[in-house]
Write a protein that holds these residues in place. Sequence first.
Motif, mmCIF file in Angstrom:
data_model
loop_
_atom_site.group_PDB
_atom_site.id
_atom_site.type_symbol
_atom_site.label_atom_id
_atom_site.label_comp_id
_atom_site.label_asym_id
_atom_site.label_seq_id
_atom_site.Cartn_x
_atom_site.Cartn_y
_atom_site.Cartn_z
ATOM 1 N N GLY B 485 0.837 -1.191 0.000
ATOM 2 C CA GLY B 485 0.000 0.000 0.000
ATOM 3 C C GLY B 485 0.865 1.231 0.000
ATOM 4 O O GLY B 485 2.094 1.142 0.105
ATOM 5 N N VAL B 486 0.237 2.381 -0.097
ATOM 6 C CA VAL B 486 0.986 3.629 -0.199
ATOM 7 C C VAL B 486 0.707 4.504 1.021
ATOM 8 O O VAL B 486 1.495 4.568 1.952
ATOM 9 C CB VAL B 486 0.682 4.350 -1.531
ATOM 10 N N GLY B 487 -0.418 5.179 1.075
ATOM 11 C CA GLY B 487 -0.689 6.051 2.214
ATOM 12 C C GLY B 487 -1.750 7.067 1.868
ATOM 13 O O GLY B 487 -2.194 7.146 0.724
ATOM 14 N N SER B 488 -2.119 7.824 2.879
ATOM 15 C CA SER B 488 -3.218 8.756 2.687
ATOM 16 C C SER B 488 -2.729 10.194 2.769
ATOM 17 O O SER B 488 -2.374 10.676 3.844
ATOM 18 C CB SER B 488 -4.279 8.497 3.769
ATOM 19 N N TRP B 489 -2.668 10.842 1.642
ATOM 20 C CA TRP B 489 -2.282 12.260 1.544
ATOM 21 C C TRP B 489 -2.605 12.724 0.146
ATOM 22 O O TRP B 489 -3.059 11.942 -0.694
ATOM 23 C CB TRP B 489 -0.779 12.422 1.829
#
Lengths: 292, 691
Positions: B485-489
Amino acid sequence: MIPPRFEYAAPKSIGEAVGLLKSRGGEAKVLAGGQSMIPLLKLRLAAPALLVDINRIEGLDYIRESMGFLRVGALTRVATLGRSALLERRYGALHDASLTIADPLVRNLGTVGGNISHGDPSNDLPAVLLAAEGELAATGPSGERTFRAEGFFVGTFTTALAQDEILTEVRIPVPPHRSGGVYLKVEQKVADFATAGVAVQVSLGRGSECAKVGIGLTGVGPTALKAKKAEEAMLGKKATDRKAVEEAGELAADASSPASDIRGTEDYKRGLIRLLVARGLERATQRARRGA
Amino acid sequence: MKIVSVGFVDEEQDPDVRFVRGAGRYVDDIKLEGMQHLYVVRSPYARARVLSVSGGITGNELKATMESVGEDAGGRSTVSFPVLSASYVSYVGQPVAAVLGGDKYEAADKADEVDVQYEPLKPVMDPERSLESEPIHPGTESNLVAAAELGRDFDLKAPVEVEETLRMERIAPNPMETKGMVASYDGSVLTVYASTQSPFSWREGLAGSLGLKEESVRVVQMDTGGGFGSKGGIYPEYVVAAYAAMKTKRPVKWTESRYENLLATNMGRGVRGRMKVYADRKGKLKGLKADLLVDVGAYPLGGGAWTAKWIASQLVGPYAVPKAYAAAKAVLTNKVNMGPYRGAGRPEAAFFMERMMDRIADETGIDAAEVRLRNATTRETTSPLGMEAPPSKRFFTEALRAFRYSSRKKKDKVGLSFFMLIPAAYGGESAKLAVEGGRVKVWMGGSSHGQRHDVFAKKLVSEELGVPQDVIDFQHTDTGAISGGVGSWGSRTAILGGGALVEASRNLKAAAKKNLGKKYSPALLLEGDYEAEAFFKPKDMLNTLGANLATARLTKEGNAVVEEVLSFYDAGKVLNRFMLESQVTGGVAQGIGEVMYEHAVYSEDGQLLTASIADAGVIHATEMPKSVVMTAAHRSTLPHGAKGVGESPTIGVPPAATRALEVLLGRRFTTLPIEPEKLWAHDLPGRERTR
Ligand SMILES: Cc1cc2nc3c(=O)[nH]c(=O)nc-3n(C[C@H](O)[C@H](O)[C@H](O)COP(=O)(O)OP(=O)(O)OC[C@H]3O[C@@H](n4cnc5c(N)ncnc54)[C@H](O)[C@@H]3O)c2cc1C
């Protein structure tokens, strides 16, 4: 809050509290509403060995008029001032100021005594006392002393109180007929300390000229300030006299010595004093006419 | 059109308002057997040689350096950022040692056991003078971190030429929950419970710094009380806490106070733009030149190496300009690192450009909306600085209609902004579904840190699978539960995480259908055990458009304030209106904060003067203007039709609000936040009389 270690005592009488303060010398500090003390503790800017919590001492929470004075007990919460009909009617400056202090949470805990004893030039009540020619009563190991408000605020965070003295009562002379007071404050955000604040107390003579004038300034010097030259300049003058009122503003601004900081530059704060003093004289006079 | 007040929770839409009921579960709620508390000892100097350090865990023992991961990653720099410095320090608050205690109080008291001898040096505080100053990092040649040139330089004579130096000063992200984590080590796996925007970045960063394999690090996100960009990468404190847990074989908690958060969390903005625009008398842009300077602070870890170029690439915004050239530099100063803050480069670009559009309006006497429309586009474009933009004219015409611009302009002091939002679509995002025991568990690769992603997640999954929302359990990201996964931004989660959820749902349904054949039904699906993952990478450009209108008025003391903010954003298909409005409302508050109140101020010797949340300028409900949120629903090409919106208000509100204040006061504003005295309508010595 992660303060350093301290001992804690909650005496039930002033005598006991004073005794504790005396026994520990400079190591002990009074805790009232905690709204200035706790921030100092949490940042570890203060590290008293003993905190003497005075909140259990009875008989220090009252607002009443007697023997020519309004008397407010040191443990009276700032929020209580704001709810007092007596203050609203006759002590407009004190009433106004109490409503501009911080936010309701701080006002519910913060005390009148703490607001004054802290000696913070940004606190709002000292200027009101200076304008209203207030007095203060304190109890120490050798009994009670009274102070005039003028001269009480010695330096930033320093007052005339000794380390082992407890402020017990704040007094304001009952104003004569046709008197009025007002407190005006400019704050950057609601609940902030004053960028600049002004307390004005006037008593009118027969021709609605100023027979008595008191002007106190918040946040524009090392302590709350009394703008004496401005007070004198207004004597015998009317608040409808634009020139006189503006001159008083000018004199008060000259008497201030604000520091440039995140709330504004020195010039801006002086500008605010000029405006607020002029406006304060007008409003206090309006209130005096209505008998407030 | 609906007005949202700050702080209200719509019980009907969301019966489970656990955050408001005090039932959230944050890092600081975790108690593990034998858990110790870590306290970090920090530099009191902005720049100093460390002559000696002893006591606690120091840089002599833990020689690790920081990795640039997550939203911070990208770009290259030769300067390495020590986890604990044993040789020199470069900002007030930089970690030099750490101590452990049985509780927070004991840990803080133990700081006395650490002895650090410093030799203070004169810090470099002004980015404008950084390049001529002595390099702050020994062994380097200059304080230059990055330099980029975009487009081609040109010579031009135009009837209208306007130059301006504009600034967005540094501000602290100030999430409601400060940073923190708990680390626990069982001898083979390091498990970290995190307040984060990206568990996968933490895993990469912690593994990198500590020399571990990624498989032996598991990062579990807890409820996270805000981040605004500050929790997308990693900090030295995380590495020390993880190291301490591994060393002592006991769980370690590290949480910080507000004071520590303000001192040692990456700050946003801190960018100067020297802009020059060329236009004809009709307000049509002929050319644009820009010279950008980014203050990256002490270590170029929080995106310092790429931000300058990233801002430069966006300068043209939603307009057409035949010629453009931008030179951008990033330099070091003795401040805490710069990092992403809601918008991260997008607000700077929009502020610089929109201020110039207003200047062209003033110079030509043409209405500010009209100038913008004349430069808007009717087809997809790629700017001379290399940025793709959707056609903007139609959208802006719609926005002006939604604002009832002409009638508002007649009666109010109005400011306007048009902008483009570039979501951080790069890298895509993952999602996973697992059906078990009649319920559906849902994960995304990046999860909510205050946005309530659970609301759209349940809706999308429910729609795709045909199962009711109340059998769906939303999970925060856990690197042990989902494979990547990557991330939330970067306004990315609704579009990418949402797209991944739709794909994962379809994969899940396909798996169930394979098993159940023709008799497939949502009820039968819930009776089985199924799992599906998807990694979603969009193919098309997702850049979208937004517009803001602000009005301003004077208080009775003569202080100018923003009265109303209207937002009109192309958010594609709106997944949940209430959540969208809440997002925008919070962003409007931050936009107003940035214009009038929020500021990280340092003294000349590098001390942070705004070290409380009040002094840092976070606004209250009382400073909040009336906010009206509207959307243009032009579906995106994604399966669920969504577009990004999270950063739109911090991009669009500052220029619109600044303009409204400028129109009200008749004074030109070039720097945010605007100083209090400049917002005061009365005369001051040395200030020219205003109308
Ligand atoms: C967020 C915030 C905003 C604020 N904004 C304002 C504002 O706008 N205007 C304003 O005026 N104030 C403001 N304050 C300060 C607040 O009014 C405090 O309550 C006040 O300064 C101290 O009163 P206290 O009773 O809380 O005293 P404490 O914090 O308990 O004590 C303060 C100091 O006074 C001493 N002390 C207290 N009582 C006595 C006594 N009876 N005799 C001798 N010494 C005593 C203590 O030893 C200590 O040194 C703010 C505070 C906060 C936290």
